[in-house]
Design a protein around this motif. Structure first.
Motif: not given
Length: 566
Positions: A61-66, A160-170, A372-381
């Motif tokens: 769901l998240a990647f579809g929106i992202s 990915i983390a940067l792309q979540q900023v608009p979603l995190a702030l509506d 969820v996606l920000i948490s995912t990025t924390l473990h990608m590297v």
């Protein structure tokens, strides 16, 4: 009467080639071998499939929106592409679907060409991948160096983390804006009287996912966090953006209406998507094989074909291009998957979820998916990998940093191209430093005239990156006879052989006799075709043993000395 036409006999290798082609094509299709692990491990595979399906739901769901599309595109891709890739792919445990890297590359495409172009690009990229597999290009991943892979992954995590900023702030980001610029603009223009609510949801989801990952690793943290966030948002009546309506069934497959004139602008994006899908899928499959050898070997060409078919199928159902997902594949392996049944089960579970709970899923806050996606990025590297890479050498660290920068500020394909080119440059520079020319003592007791013989040993690699540097050392010789000892050469390319031939010609023109000793069999063809052997005064000036070469050199010096006295 005309002479009868003679038919040229077929090459004796034609049947062998035909058999190889047939075996290759057969190896790209599902076969009985795919079912053997299912019979032995079907219970464990069913459980693993349920586990990875639960993990995959919020991510799809998240990647579809992202990606700039919508949540339904993500879930359709996870179901359709996940099922097709599971059957036709080259890994027994690969889990395919929408991924962060693909969302990153699709977002600017959607902004430039519209959401409808993604369906066409998905089919075009799928066809490219199928062709690549047929042409045996599946092993391309072995040419991507470690610093490039890590830099590419880290760059994707940042985007990915940067792309979540608009979603995190509506907030609303301008279509086509770079992720960093969009994140900064949204943060600056946010209405903090309202923005604190979605931001609080995002932070809470990240905290809960990380806490569950640390203390209850077997619990699907992303799903639990999303469910709780949705429940709290509903009960508290939070005024925050939601996913909205989701389809309760898969759409009917259909070919997109395509204007042939409009395809040309999509060729470049389709090739970029295909390249990314191949790279990410092959990397994911390789990681899975390394995690547990019992999952079976990876068939690279079949994996590329399978991902191509998955993207074609996803496009026909209105989805987006798919790739192998490293995180979900890792979950699958850790859950005990041994066969393709696990990936198939994951796709079937997702289909059942949207059939039963599409209405409930529509109430999920977008800010929860951002968490969820920000948490995912924390473990990608992994920090340990980065520390090791930064310590191993300055060239590896530079390649890593440049790849990250290109990923964030340019695009993913450019980042891989620049990273590989930079890594190749550093590798060639290091390799050239191993090439040397040194003068050695002649074997045996010293004889009069030995000072007029230069025994030069060329070692290392004689290639285009080192040829000019070491040729100067050879050309500066002031001896009457030069013996070039080439048996220590590990590599000789056409440029190196050509330059050596030019130096031999220069020495011969100055009256210096050049003898070559120990030309290795694998270098004879390139030395001959480049003109190096032909530059010798006589063909007999090639020797297999050092003793024969030195004996001839001494005879030559003695004869020249006698002629001078006469």
């Amino acid at each position: 009467m005309s002479a009868p036409t003679q038919t040229r006999p077929a090459s004796p290798t034609t049947p062998a080639r035909a058999r190889r082609v047939t075996r290759h094509l057969a190896g790209l299709l599902p076969g009985p071998a795919d079912l053997r692990p299912v019979r032995r491990h079907w219970r464990g595979d069913l459980l693993a499939g349920v586990t990875v399906g639960v993990v995959a739901l919020p991510l799809a769901l998240a990647f579809g929106i992202s990606s700039g599309l919508d949540a339904s595109a993500g879930i359709v891709t996870a179901i359709v592409a996940g099922l097709v890739a599971a059957v036709f792919g080259g890994s027994n445990v690969q889990v395919s679907g929408p991924t962060g890297a693909m969302a990153v590359i699709l977002a600017p495409i959607v902004a430039s060409h519209g959401a409808g172009a993604v369906v066409v690009i998905s089919i075009m990229a799928g066809l490219v991948l199928v062709a690549a597999g047929l042409l045996r290009l599946g092993r391309v991943v072995v040419y991507i160096p470690w610093p490039v892979i890590e830099g590419f992954t880290a760059g994707i995590a940042i985007i990915i983390a940067l792309q979540q900023v608009p979603l995190a702030l509506d907030g609303h980001a301008d279509h086509g804006a770079r992720p960093l610029a969009a994140a900064v603009d949204v943060a600056r223009g946010a209405d903090w009287s309202r923005a604190w609510q979605p931001l609080a949801v995002t932070v809470a989801v990240v905290a809960l996912v990380e806490a569950l990952r640390r203390w209850l690793p077997r619990v699907p943290g992303a799903l639990v966090a999303v469910v709780l966030a949705t429940a709290v948002a509903q009960l508290a009546g939070l005024d925050i953006a939601r996913i909205g309506a989701l389809p309760s069934t898969l759409p009917a497959p259909q070919l997109p209406a395509v204007d042939l004139g409009a395809l040309q602008p999509l060729v470049g994006p389709a090739l970029a998507v295909a390249a990314l899908a191949a790279i990410e899928s092959l990397l994911s499959a390789r990681v899975a094989a390394g995690m547990d050898p019992r999952t079976g070997r990876v068939l690279p060409d079949r994996e590329v074909v399978g991902q191509g078919l998955a993207s074609i199928a996803s496009g026909l159902f209105g989805g987006m291009p798919a790739t192998g997902a490293i995180a979900r594949t890792a979950v699958n392996v850790r859950a005990g998957a041994r066969s393709r049944l696990a990936s198939v089960t994951h796709a079937v579970l997702l289909a059942a979820v949207i059939a039963v709970g599409a209405g409930l899923a529509g109430a999920i806050p977008l800010s929860a998916l951002a968490g969820v996606l920000i948490s995912t990025t924390l473990h990608m590297v992994r920090p340990a990998e980065v520390r090791a890479l930064l310590r191993v050498s300055r060239s590896a660290a530079a390649t890593f940093v440049v790849t990250i920068a290109c990923t964030v500020f340019l695009d993913l394909i450019t980042a891989v191209e620049v990273g590989v080119a930079l890594a190749a440059f550093f590798a060639l520079r290091t390799l050239s430093r191993t090439t040397s020319v040194r003068r050695e003592q002649l074997p045996g007791p010293a004889r009069p005239g030995d000072e007029q013989i230069a025994l030069l040993t060329v070692s290392g690699s004689l290639f285009f990156g080192a040829a000019d540097r070491i040729m100067d050392d050879i050309a500066d010789s002031r001896a009457v006879v030069v013996v070039l000892r080439l048996s220590a050469l590990g590599l000789m390319d056409p440029t190196g052989a050509r330059r050596l031939g030019e130096v031999v010609t220069q020495l011969e023109a100055r009256g210096v006799t050049v003898l070559i000793k120990g030309l290795r069999p694998e270098h004879v063809v390139v030395a001959d075709r480049s003109g190096m052997i032909g530059s010798l005064r006589y063909a007999a000036h090639r020797f297999d043993t050092l003793e024969d070469a030195v004996a001839h050199a001494r005879e030559h010096v003695s004869g020249a000395h006698a002629d001078a006295e006469g």
